[in-house]
Design a protein around this motif. Structure first.
Motif: not given
Length: 193
Positions: A49-53, A43-45, A181-186, A71-83
């Motif tokens: 994602g909708e906000g980022m797009s 839910v939170s992701m 969200t399912t983890t209790g975040v509002i 931090f995000w520009s040196t993270t080796p794993d591909p992710n949408p946040f870096t882009d």
């Protein structure tokens, strides 16, 4: 006029300091860094994602700009946040005109935060989203320049740490949307108008 939004994770007691990692922000001997980890869900992701797009530009204080992009520009794993962080137009507020901006699509706003952002607000097309940047948020809040707060309120109380809102005048907010969200975040979206 540009819509200025704050997108921020906070605890129930309003702490915004160091949500992502233990070493993110240890000022004031803060030792609760990484408190938001484990609360992400589909839910939170999807919401993020909708906000980022949706486009628009990012607005940062200098310290958050350097830390977050570093931090995000040196993270080796591909992710949408870096882009998104690297490719989006970024405005960085700094008191020093000598501030060097190390990442692409970045523009320095040197001087007083409220004055430089108010001038930008007259020129900018599309929305501006502030990530982190407590001092910047508090300055713009006091100047009445924030249009919207999107707060991810985590079900945790830390008892110490830097809070999103400091002392200031009362402001009434209007709830536009809330998602649990399912983890209790509002996820609460508030308008200042």
């Amino acid at each position: 006029m540009t819509n200025i939004s704050v997108f921020q994770s906070v605890t129930l007691d309003g702490v915004m300091q160091g949500p992502g990692r233990t070493d993110e922000d240890t000022r004031g001997e803060f030792n609760h860094g990484g408190w938001a980890n484990g609360y992400q869900d589909e839910v939170s992701m999807q919401f993020a994602g909708e906000g980022m797009s949706s486009g628009g530009s990012l607005l940062f204080g200098r310290r958050t700009y350097e830390d977050l992009l570093g931090f995000w520009s040196t993270t080796p794993d591909p992710n949408p946040f870096t882009d998104v962080l690297l490719n989006s137009r970024k405005y960085v507020v700094s008191r020093s005109p000598e501030t060097v901006l190390a990442y692409p699509n970045s523009t320095l706003l040197a001087g007083d935060a409220a004055g430089t952002v108010a001038a930008l607000d007259q020129e900018a097309i599309g929305g501006l989203t502030i990530l982190g940047s407590r001092q910047l948020v508090q300055s713009l809040h006091a100047a009445g320049l924030i249009d919207q707060y999107i707060l991810l309120v985590h079900p945790i109380v830390l008892g110490s740490g830097t809070k999103l809102f400091g002392d200031g005048e009362r402001i009434n907010l209007t709830l536009q949307q809330s998602i649990t969200t399912t983890t209790g975040v509002i996820i609460a979206q508030y308008s200042t108008h």
